[in-house]
Design a protein around this motif. Structure first.
Motif, PDB file in Angstrom:
ATOM      1  N   MET A   1       0.817  -1.182   0.000  1.00 54.39           N
ATOM      2  CA  MET A   1       0.000   0.000   0.000  1.00 54.39           C
ATOM      3  C   MET A   1       0.872   1.262   0.000  1.00 54.39           C
ATOM      4  O   MET A   1       0.559   2.208  -0.710  1.00 54.39           O
ATOM      5  CB  MET A   1      -0.891  -0.020   1.234  1.00 54.39           C
ATOM      6  CG  MET A   1      -1.763   1.166   1.272  1.00 54.39           C
ATOM      7  SD  MET A   1      -3.220   0.721   2.103  1.00 54.39           S
ATOM      8  CE  MET A   1      -3.728   2.231   2.642  1.00 54.39           C
ATOM      9  N   TYR A   2       1.924   1.236   0.771  1.00 53.19           N
ATOM     10  CA  TYR A   2       2.832   2.377   0.812  1.00 53.19           C
ATOM     11  C   TYR A   2       3.428   2.629  -0.575  1.00 53.19           C
ATOM     12  O   TYR A   2       3.545   3.752  -1.009  1.00 53.19           O
ATOM     13  CB  TYR A   2       3.922   2.104   1.849  1.00 53.19           C
ATOM     14  CG  TYR A   2       5.013   3.146   1.848  1.00 53.19           C
ATOM     15  CD1 TYR A   2       4.764   4.426   2.331  1.00 53.19           C
ATOM     16  CD2 TYR A   2       6.277   2.875   1.337  1.00 53.19           C
ATOM     17  CE1 TYR A   2       5.748   5.385   2.320  1.00 53.19           C
ATOM     18  CE2 TYR A   2       7.266   3.823   1.314  1.00 53.19           C
ATOM     19  CZ  TYR A   2       7.003   5.076   1.814  1.00 53.19           C
ATOM     20  OH  TYR A   2       7.973   6.021   1.801  1.00 53.19           O
ATOM     21  N   ASN A   3       3.761   1.579  -1.283  1.00 55.11           N
ATOM     22  CA  ASN A   3       4.341   1.670  -2.624  1.00 55.11           C
ATOM     23  C   ASN A   3       3.331   2.246  -3.625  1.00 55.11           C
ATOM     24  O   ASN A   3       3.687   3.034  -4.483  1.00 55.11           O
ATOM     25  CB  ASN A   3       4.786   0.262  -3.059  1.00 55.11           C
ATOM     26  CG  ASN A   3       6.082   0.313  -3.829  1.00 55.11           C
ATOM     27  OD1 ASN A   3       6.686   1.361  -3.950  1.00 55.11           O
ATOM     28  ND2 ASN A   3       6.497  -0.825  -4.332  1.00 55.11           N
ATOM     29  N   ALA A   4       2.071   1.844  -3.504  1.00 54.88           N
ATOM     30  CA  ALA A   4       1.019   2.333  -4.412  1.00 54.88           C
ATOM     31  C   ALA A   4       0.783   3.827  -4.194  1.00 54.88           C
ATOM     32  O   ALA A   4       0.590   4.586  -5.155  1.00 54.88           O
ATOM     33  CB  ALA A   4      -0.274   1.552  -4.185  1.00 54.88           C
ATOM     34  N   THR A   5       0.792   4.284  -2.951  1.00 56.67           N
ATOM     35  CA  THR A   5       0.602   5.703  -2.656  1.00 56.67           C
ATOM     36  C   THR A   5       1.764   6.508  -3.209  1.00 56.67           C
ATOM     37  O   THR A   5       1.574   7.604  -3.754  1.00 56.67           O
ATOM     38  CB  THR A   5       0.490   5.912  -1.131  1.00 56.67           C
ATOM     39  OG1 THR A   5      -0.527   5.069  -0.638  1.00 56.67           O
ATOM     40  CG2 THR A   5       0.171   7.345  -0.793  1.00 56.67           C
ATOM     41  N   ARG A   6       2.939   5.964  -3.079  1.00 57.09           N
ATOM     42  CA  ARG A   6       4.141   6.644  -3.578  1.00 57.09           C
ATOM     43  C   ARG A   6       4.089   6.792  -5.102  1.00 57.09           C
ATOM     44  O   ARG A   6       4.398   7.842  -5.647  1.00 57.09           O
ATOM     45  CB  ARG A   6       5.348   5.817  -3.151  1.00 57.09           C
ATOM     46  CG  ARG A   6       6.632   6.518  -3.267  1.00 57.09           C
ATOM     47  CD  ARG A   6       7.691   5.700  -2.587  1.00 57.09           C
ATOM     48  NE  ARG A   6       8.971   6.269  -2.892  1.00 57.09           N
ATOM     49  CZ  ARG A   6      10.098   5.672  -2.695  1.00 57.09           C
ATOM     50  NH1 ARG A   6      10.119   4.456  -2.194  1.00 57.09           N
ATOM     51  NH2 ARG A   6      11.220   6.255  -2.978  1.00 57.09           N
TER      52      ARG A   6
ATOM     53  N   ARG B   1       1.524   9.484  -6.038  1.00 53.87           N
ATOM     54  CA  ARG B   1       2.066  10.835  -5.848  1.00 53.87           C
ATOM     55  C   ARG B   1       3.036  11.195  -6.963  1.00 53.87           C
ATOM     56  O   ARG B   1       3.048  12.324  -7.458  1.00 53.87           O
ATOM     57  CB  ARG B   1       2.782  10.938  -4.504  1.00 53.87           C
ATOM     58  CG  ARG B   1       1.858  11.058  -3.350  1.00 53.87           C
ATOM     59  CD  ARG B   1       2.625  11.370  -2.087  1.00 53.87           C
ATOM     60  NE  ARG B   1       1.881  10.878  -0.962  1.00 53.87           N
ATOM     61  CZ  ARG B   1       2.398  10.454   0.164  1.00 53.87           C
ATOM     62  NH1 ARG B   1       3.709  10.456   0.329  1.00 53.87           N
ATOM     63  NH2 ARG B   1       1.649  10.022   1.139  1.00 53.87           N
ATOM     64  N   LYS B   2       3.859  10.222  -7.370  1.00 53.74           N
ATOM     65  CA  LYS B   2       4.826  10.463  -8.438  1.00 53.74           C
ATOM     66  C   LYS B   2       4.103  10.775  -9.747  1.00 53.74           C
ATOM     67  O   LYS B   2       4.462  11.705 -10.469  1.00 53.74           O
ATOM     68  CB  LYS B   2       5.730   9.240  -8.610  1.00 53.74           C
ATOM     69  CG  LYS B   2       6.839   9.462  -9.608  1.00 53.74           C
ATOM     70  CD  LYS B   2       7.763   8.274  -9.682  1.00 53.74           C
ATOM     71  CE  LYS B   2       8.874   8.532 -10.682  1.00 53.74           C
ATOM     72  NZ  LYS B   2       9.753   7.390 -10.811  1.00 53.74           N
ATOM     73  N   ARG B   3       3.046  10.027 -10.046  1.00 52.74           N
ATOM     74  CA  ARG B   3       2.251  10.288 -11.258  1.00 52.74           C
ATOM     75  C   ARG B   3       1.583  11.668 -11.179  1.00 52.74           C
ATOM     76  O   ARG B   3       1.502  12.390 -12.163  1.00 52.74           O
ATOM     77  CB  ARG B   3       1.198   9.197 -11.446  1.00 52.74           C
ATOM     78  CG  ARG B   3       1.747   7.956 -12.129  1.00 52.74           C
ATOM     79  CD  ARG B   3       0.611   7.071 -12.567  1.00 52.74           C
ATOM     80  NE  ARG B   3      -0.200   6.669 -11.435  1.00 52.74           N
ATOM     81  CZ  ARG B   3      -0.137   5.487 -10.842  1.00 52.74           C
ATOM     82  NH1 ARG B   3       0.671   4.555 -11.293  1.00 52.74           N
ATOM     83  NH2 ARG B   3      -0.906   5.210  -9.812  1.00 52.74           N
TER      84      ARG B   3
ATOM     85  N   ARG C   1       2.125  14.655 -13.818  1.00 51.90           N
ATOM     86  CA  ARG C   1       0.994  15.307 -14.492  1.00 51.90           C
ATOM     87  C   ARG C   1       1.036  16.819 -14.286  1.00 51.90           C
ATOM     88  O   ARG C   1       0.823  17.602 -15.208  1.00 51.90           O
ATOM     89  CB  ARG C   1      -0.331  14.759 -13.942  1.00 51.90           C
ATOM     90  CG  ARG C   1      -1.042  13.840 -14.908  1.00 51.90           C
ATOM     91  CD  ARG C   1      -2.457  13.538 -14.492  1.00 51.90           C
ATOM     92  NE  ARG C   1      -2.700  13.377 -13.076  1.00 51.90           N
ATOM     93  CZ  ARG C   1      -2.607  12.229 -12.413  1.00 51.90           C
ATOM     94  NH1 ARG C   1      -2.263  11.125 -13.049  1.00 51.90           N
ATOM     95  NH2 ARG C   1      -2.852  12.175 -11.121  1.00 51.90           N
ATOM     96  N   LYS C   2       1.322  17.230 -13.069  1.00 51.97           N
ATOM     97  CA  LYS C   2       1.393  18.648 -12.745  1.00 51.97           C
ATOM     98  C   LYS C   2       2.512  19.322 -13.555  1.00 51.97           C
ATOM     99  O   LYS C   2       2.327  20.406 -14.116  1.00 51.97           O
ATOM    100  CB  LYS C   2       1.677  18.798 -11.240  1.00 51.97           C
ATOM    101  CG  LYS C   2       1.045  19.976 -10.597  1.00 51.97           C
ATOM    102  CD  LYS C   2       1.345  19.926  -9.119  1.00 51.97           C
ATOM    103  CE  LYS C   2       0.445  20.853  -8.354  1.00 51.97           C
ATOM    104  NZ  LYS C   2       0.711  20.852  -6.941  1.00 51.97           N
ATOM    105  N   LYS C   3       3.660  18.653 -13.615  1.00 53.01           N
ATOM    106  CA  LYS C   3       4.796  19.181 -14.354  1.00 53.01           C
ATOM    107  C   LYS C   3       4.460  19.282 -15.848  1.00 53.01           C
ATOM    108  O   LYS C   3       4.747  20.281 -16.505  1.00 53.01           O
ATOM    109  CB  LYS C   3       6.016  18.295 -14.149  1.00 53.01           C
ATOM    110  CG  LYS C   3       7.276  18.841 -14.768  1.00 53.01           C
ATOM    111  CD  LYS C   3       8.466  17.967 -14.450  1.00 53.01           C
ATOM    112  CE  LYS C   3       9.723  18.528 -15.082  1.00 53.01           C
ATOM    113  NZ  LYS C   3      10.883  17.693 -14.804  1.00 53.01           N
ATOM    114  N   ARG C   4       3.812  18.252 -16.392  1.00 61.22           N
ATOM    115  CA  ARG C   4       3.428  18.248 -17.804  1.00 61.22           C
ATOM    116  C   ARG C   4       2.408  19.372 -18.074  1.00 61.22           C
ATOM    117  O   ARG C   4       2.507  20.085 -19.069  1.00 61.22           O
ATOM    118  CB  ARG C   4       2.848  16.889 -18.186  1.00 61.22           C
ATOM    119  CG  ARG C   4       2.556  16.762 -19.668  1.00 61.22           C
ATOM    120  CD  ARG C   4       2.084  15.396 -20.097  1.00 61.22           C
ATOM    121  NE  ARG C   4       1.047  14.873 -19.223  1.00 61.22           N
ATOM    122  CZ  ARG C   4       1.122  13.738 -18.547  1.00 61.22           C
ATOM    123  NH1 ARG C   4       2.193  12.987 -18.629  1.00 61.22           N
ATOM    124  NH2 ARG C   4       0.119  13.343 -17.781  1.00 61.22           N
TER     125      ARG C   4
END
Length: 152
Positions: free
Chosen positions: A1-6, A9-11, A15-18
Motif C-alpha cells: 500500500m505504501y508503494n502504491a501511494t508513492r 504521488r509520483k504520477r 501530471r502537474k509538471k506536464r
C-alpha cells in the motif's frame, strides 16, 4: 500500500509538471504570435488605393522617394499623392514626409502610414528639385530628393 501511494504521488507530480509545461508553451506561443503580428503591422507598407490616371503617386520612407524623376507638361494642372510608408514611431520626423518644390511654392506633408495630395500648376518648363525636409538630413540627403522635369 505504501508503494502504491508513492507511485500515485509520483504520477500526480508528473501530471502537474506536464500541465505546467503545456501551459507555459501555450503562453510563449501566444506572446510570440502577438509580437509577430504587432511587428508585421508596424513594418508593413500600406496598400495604395487606386487613383485616376491624372494623379501622380509618390511613396517615401527613410530610404527616400520611390521615384527619382517625375515628368509633367508645362501649363497642365498636376495632382500629386504623397504616401509616407513610415509609422509614427520613427524617431526622426515621427513618420511624416514631405514633397516640396520651391520654384512652384508647392509643399505637401503625408502623415505616418498615410497619404496627402496637392494640386499645382507648373507653368515654366525646366528641371526642378523636389525634396523632403522633414527628416533624415532633408535637402542635404541625396536620397530625400528627386527631379521634376516640366516639359514644354
Amino acid at each position: 500500500m505504501y508503494n502504491a501511494t508513492r507511485k500515485a504521488r509520483k504520477r500526480a507530480r508528473q501530471r502537474k509538471k506536464r500541465n505546467r509545461t503545456i501551459t507555459f508553451t501555450i503562453v510563449v506561443i501566444g506572446v510570440l504570435g502577438l509580437a509577430g503580428y504587432l511587428l508585421s503591422a508596424a513594418f508593413s507598407r500600406p496598400a495604395l488605393e487606386p487613383t485616376a490616371d491624372s494623379v501622380i503617386d509618390v511613396a517615401i520612407d527613410m530610404a527616400g522617394f520611390d521615384r527619382q524623376e517625375i515628368r509633367v507638361i508645362a501649363g497642365e494642372q498636376v495632382t500629386l499623392r504623397l504616401t509616407s510608408l513610415d509609422n509614427q514611431f520613427h524617431t526622426d520626423g515621427g513618420g511624416k514626409h514631405q514633397w516640396a518644390v520651391d520654384e512652384f511654392d508647392v509643399s505637401v506633408i503625408a502623415p505616418p502610414k498615410g497619404t496627402n495630395t496637392v494640386t499645382f500648376l507648373p507653368d515654366e518648363p525646366g528641371t526642378y528639385t523636389y525634396y523632403c525636409d522633414v527628416c533624415c538630413g532633408g535637402r542635404a540627403n541625396p536620397s530625400m530628393q528627386g527631379t521634376l522635369i516640366v516639359e514644354a
